[in-house]
Motif scaffolding. Sequence first.
Motif, short mmCIF file in Angstrom:
data_model
loop_
_atom_site.label_atom_id
_atom_site.label_comp_id
_atom_site.label_asym_id
_atom_site.label_seq_id
_atom_site.Cartn_x
_atom_site.Cartn_y
_atom_site.Cartn_z
N ASP A 455 0.81 -1.22 0.00
CA ASP A 455 0.00 0.00 0.00
C ASP A 455 0.85 1.27 0.00
OD1 ASP A 455 -2.29 -1.54 0.08
OD2 ASP A 455 -2.34 -1.56 2.29
N ARG A 456 2.15 1.12 -0.15
CA ARG A 456 3.02 2.29 -0.09
C ARG A 456 2.84 3.16 -1.35
NH1 ARG A 456 4.93 2.31 5.09
NH2 ARG A 456 6.06 4.13 4.29
N GLU A 457 2.93 4.48 -1.16
CA GLU A 457 2.84 5.42 -2.27
C GLU A 457 4.16 6.16 -2.44
OE1 GLU A 457 -0.44 7.98 -1.57
OE2 GLU A 457 -1.96 6.50 -2.16
N PHE A 458 4.48 6.49 -3.67
CA PHE A 458 5.71 7.19 -3.99
C PHE A 458 5.38 8.52 -4.67
CE2 PHE A 458 6.60 2.71 -3.90
CZ PHE A 458 7.84 2.59 -3.29
N GLU A 459 6.20 9.53 -4.42
CA GLU A 459 6.08 10.78 -5.18
C GLU A 459 6.81 10.58 -6.50
OE1 GLU A 459 8.20 15.03 -4.97
OE2 GLU A 459 6.87 14.68 -3.25
N ALA A 460 6.17 10.96 -7.60
CA ALA A 460 6.75 10.76 -8.93
C ALA A 460 6.41 11.95 -9.82
CB ALA A 460 6.23 9.48 -9.56
N ARG A 461 7.16 12.03 -10.91
CA ARG A 461 6.97 13.11 -11.87
C ARG A 461 6.73 12.51 -13.24
NH1 ARG A 461 8.52 18.55 -12.25
NH2 ARG A 461 8.81 19.29 -14.40
N SER A 462 5.77 13.10 -13.97
CA SER A 462 5.48 12.63 -15.32
C SER A 462 6.59 13.05 -16.26
CB SER A 462 4.14 13.18 -15.79
OG SER A 462 3.94 12.88 -17.16
N ALA A 463 7.01 12.17 -17.14
CA ALA A 463 8.09 12.47 -18.07
C ALA A 463 7.61 13.30 -19.25
CB ALA A 463 8.72 11.17 -18.59
N GLY A 464 6.32 13.29 -19.51
CA GLY A 464 5.81 14.03 -20.66
C GLY A 464 4.52 14.74 -20.32
N VAL A 465 3.44 14.33 -20.98
CA VAL A 465 2.15 14.97 -20.74
C VAL A 465 1.64 14.63 -19.35
CG1 VAL A 465 1.57 14.94 -23.19
CG2 VAL A 465 0.93 13.00 -21.75
N ALA A 466 0.69 15.41 -18.89
CA ALA A 466 0.10 15.15 -17.58
C ALA A 466 -0.66 13.83 -17.61
CB ALA A 466 -0.83 16.30 -17.20
N LEU A 467 -0.64 13.15 -16.47
CA LEU A 467 -1.33 11.86 -16.35
C LEU A 467 -2.49 11.99 -15.38
CD1 LEU A 467 1.75 9.46 -16.08
CD2 LEU A 467 0.46 10.11 -18.12
N ASP A 468 -3.59 11.34 -15.71
CA ASP A 468 -4.77 11.38 -14.85
C ASP A 468 -4.68 10.31 -13.78
OD1 ASP A 468 -5.85 13.46 -16.34
OD2 ASP A 468 -6.83 12.06 -17.74
N ARG A 469 -5.43 10.52 -12.72
CA ARG A 469 -5.50 9.52 -11.65
C ARG A 469 -6.04 8.20 -12.20
NH1 ARG A 469 -9.07 10.17 -6.09
NH2 ARG A 469 -8.50 8.15 -5.17
N GLY A 470 -5.40 7.12 -11.82
CA GLY A 470 -5.80 5.80 -12.27
C GLY A 470 -5.06 5.31 -13.49
N ALA A 471 -4.24 6.18 -14.11
CA ALA A 471 -3.51 5.78 -15.31
C ALA A 471 -2.45 4.74 -14.96
CB ALA A 471 -2.86 7.00 -15.95
N GLU A 472 -2.26 3.77 -15.83
CA GLU A 472 -1.21 2.78 -15.65
C GLU A 472 0.12 3.38 -16.05
OE1 GLU A 472 -2.35 -0.62 -17.87
OE2 GLU A 472 -3.93 -1.23 -16.46
N ILE A 473 1.13 3.21 -15.20
CA ILE A 473 2.41 3.88 -15.43
C ILE A 473 3.55 2.87 -15.38
CG2 ILE A 473 1.65 6.12 -14.58
CD1 ILE A 473 3.83 4.04 -12.32
N VAL A 474 4.71 3.31 -15.88
CA VAL A 474 5.93 2.53 -15.82
C VAL A 474 7.07 3.48 -15.47
CG1 VAL A 474 6.33 2.82 -18.31
CG2 VAL A 474 7.46 0.94 -17.08
N VAL A 475 7.98 3.03 -14.63
CA VAL A 475 9.12 3.85 -14.21
C VAL A 475 10.15 3.88 -15.33
CG1 VAL A 475 10.98 4.10 -12.53
CG2 VAL A 475 8.73 3.29 -11.78
N VAL A 476 10.54 5.10 -15.75
CA VAL A 476 11.53 5.24 -16.82
C VAL A 476 12.85 5.82 -16.32
CG1 VAL A 476 9.78 5.47 -18.62
CG2 VAL A 476 10.61 7.52 -17.44
N GLU A 477 12.86 6.35 -15.10
CA GLU A 477 14.10 6.92 -14.57
C GLU A 477 14.03 6.90 -13.05
OE1 GLU A 477 16.57 11.17 -14.40
OE2 GLU A 477 15.00 10.85 -15.92
N VAL A 478 15.13 6.52 -12.44
CA VAL A 478 15.25 6.54 -10.98
C VAL A 478 16.58 7.19 -10.66
CG1 VAL A 478 15.32 5.20 -8.86
CG2 VAL A 478 13.93 4.40 -10.78
#
Length: 495
Positions: A455-478
Motif C-alpha cells: 500500500d506504499r505510495e511514492f512521489e513521482a513526476r510525469s516524463a511528458g504529458v500530464a497523467l490522470d488519476r488511475g492511469a497505468e504507469i511505468v518507471v523510466v528513470e530513478v
Amino acid sequence: MLRLKNTLALLSLFLFAPLLKAGDGVTHLRVEGPLDVGTLALLERACDEAERDGHSALILDLDTPGGEIELMWQLSRRLDRASEDGLLTAAWVHDRATSAGSLMALSCERVYMSPTSTIGSAAPVTPGPGGIAAVPEEGGVREKVTSLLRSQFRAVAERHGRPPALAEAMVDESMEVREVRQNGVLRVIDGKEWGDLRMSGESPELVRTLVREGELLNATGTEAVSLGLADGEAASLEEVLERIGQKGSVIASVERSASEDTLAWLTMMSPILLLAGIWLGYSELKQPGFGVPGIGAVICFTVMLTGHWFVGLADIPHIVLVAVGLILLATELFILPGTLWLGFLGGVCVVIGLVAAQVGPGFTFSDPLARNMALDAGLRFMVTATVALFGTLALSRFLPNTPILRHAVQAPTFAGTGLGEAFPESDHLVKVGDRGRAQTDLRPVGKVSLDGSGDREFEARSAGVALDRGAEIVVVEVAAGRIVVEQRESEGEKA
C-alpha cells in the motif's frame, strides 16, 4: 421682464458655475516632514484629483528635510508627468526644502520662496549607528552616488531654465561656482568651465564667487531669487496664487490620510511579501496540483503590486507582464509539462515585471540614476530569490523532523544511488521498468503506487504529458530523490 432676466441669470450661473470652478481651480498639497512612499502616494492622488476636477495648477507647500534618493527620483518624475499633462506645477517653499526636497522644488515649473525659507544642502548621506553620516568614500561609492545626483540636479535645472551649476553645488561640496561677465553677458559657471575659459585665452570678468569650494549651496529665500533658482518671493499662499495668475481661484487642499500611511507600510513590506511569494511559489512546484502554497504566492504578489500601483510605482505594463508570466508558468506546469521554454519565458516575464514595479514609470536607460535604481532592484530581487530558495531547502530538510510540523513539509520518500532506490521501512527496490498506477493526477508531480510495494505510495513526476488519476504507469528513470514515470501502453496498443 426683470424677474425673467434674474431667473435666466441665476440659471446660467447654476449651469456654468461648475465649469468656471473647474477651469479656475487650484489643487494645494502640503508636504511636511521627511519624504516617504506615502508622500509619493499623496502626490499621485493630488495629481489625479487635479486632473479629475479640471484644475489648472498644483501648488506644493513644502517643509521637508528630504528623503531617500530613489524616492526623490520618483517624485521628480511624477511632477514631470503632471507638467506634460498640462498641469502647472508650482512649489512654495514655506519653510525648507533641503536634500531630496530641493529637487522636488526644482522639478516644478515655478518656485516661490517664503522670506524665511531655505533650499539646498542635498549631499548624499547614509544612516549609521551614530546618526546620519556622509556616504563612505571606500570603493568609490561616494563619488558614484554624488555623480549620479549631480547629473539629476543638472538635468532638472536645465529643463526649467535654472543655473545648472548652482543646482550641482547643492549636491557636491567640491563645486565652485562663479558669476562672470563674458562679452557683456552675465553667466553662472563652475570652476572647471572657468579654468577652460582661461586656458583658451579668453578673459571673462569675475563678478563674484557664488559658491566657494568646500561649501554646499544652501540659499535663503532672497538669495534663491537673486541666484535664479526661484521665480520670486511669496509670504502667503494668496501671493503664490497671484504670481501664477490664479488670484481668486478656488483652492482644493489635499491632505495626507490613513490610506497613504497604509500604502507606505505595504511598500515597506514589499521585500517580505516578495520573499514569501517566491518561497510559496517554489513550495507549490514541489507538490501535486494547485494548493494552498500557490494561492498564498498569488496573494503575496497581488498585495505587493496593488500597493505599488496605488503609490504610482507599478504601471499597467508591469502588472500585465507579471500576469502573462504567471499564465505561462501555469501552462508549463498544468497543461504542457516538460515544454521548458514556456516556464523559462514566464519566469523572465515575472522577474522583469516585479523589478520594473520597484523602479516605477518613467524609466529610461538614458538616465544614469534610473539605470542604477534598476540594477539595485534587480540585485535585491536576486538576493531575495536566493534567500527564499535556501530557506525552502532548509525547511524541507528540518521541518519533517519536528514533532509539531512533521506533516507540514513532505519528506523525501526514498534515497539511493540511481540504479535502484530502497524505500524506507520496506525491502522494495524501485527500479526502471517497475509498473504501477497513478494514485493522483500527475501535473506533472503526484503520487503513484508500484506493483509489489503493497500500500506504499511514492512521489513521482510525469516524463511528458500530464497523467490522470488511475492511469497505468511505468518507471523510466530513478535518480537520487526522484522517480520519473510515463504512461504504460495497454496490451491492445502494443499489438
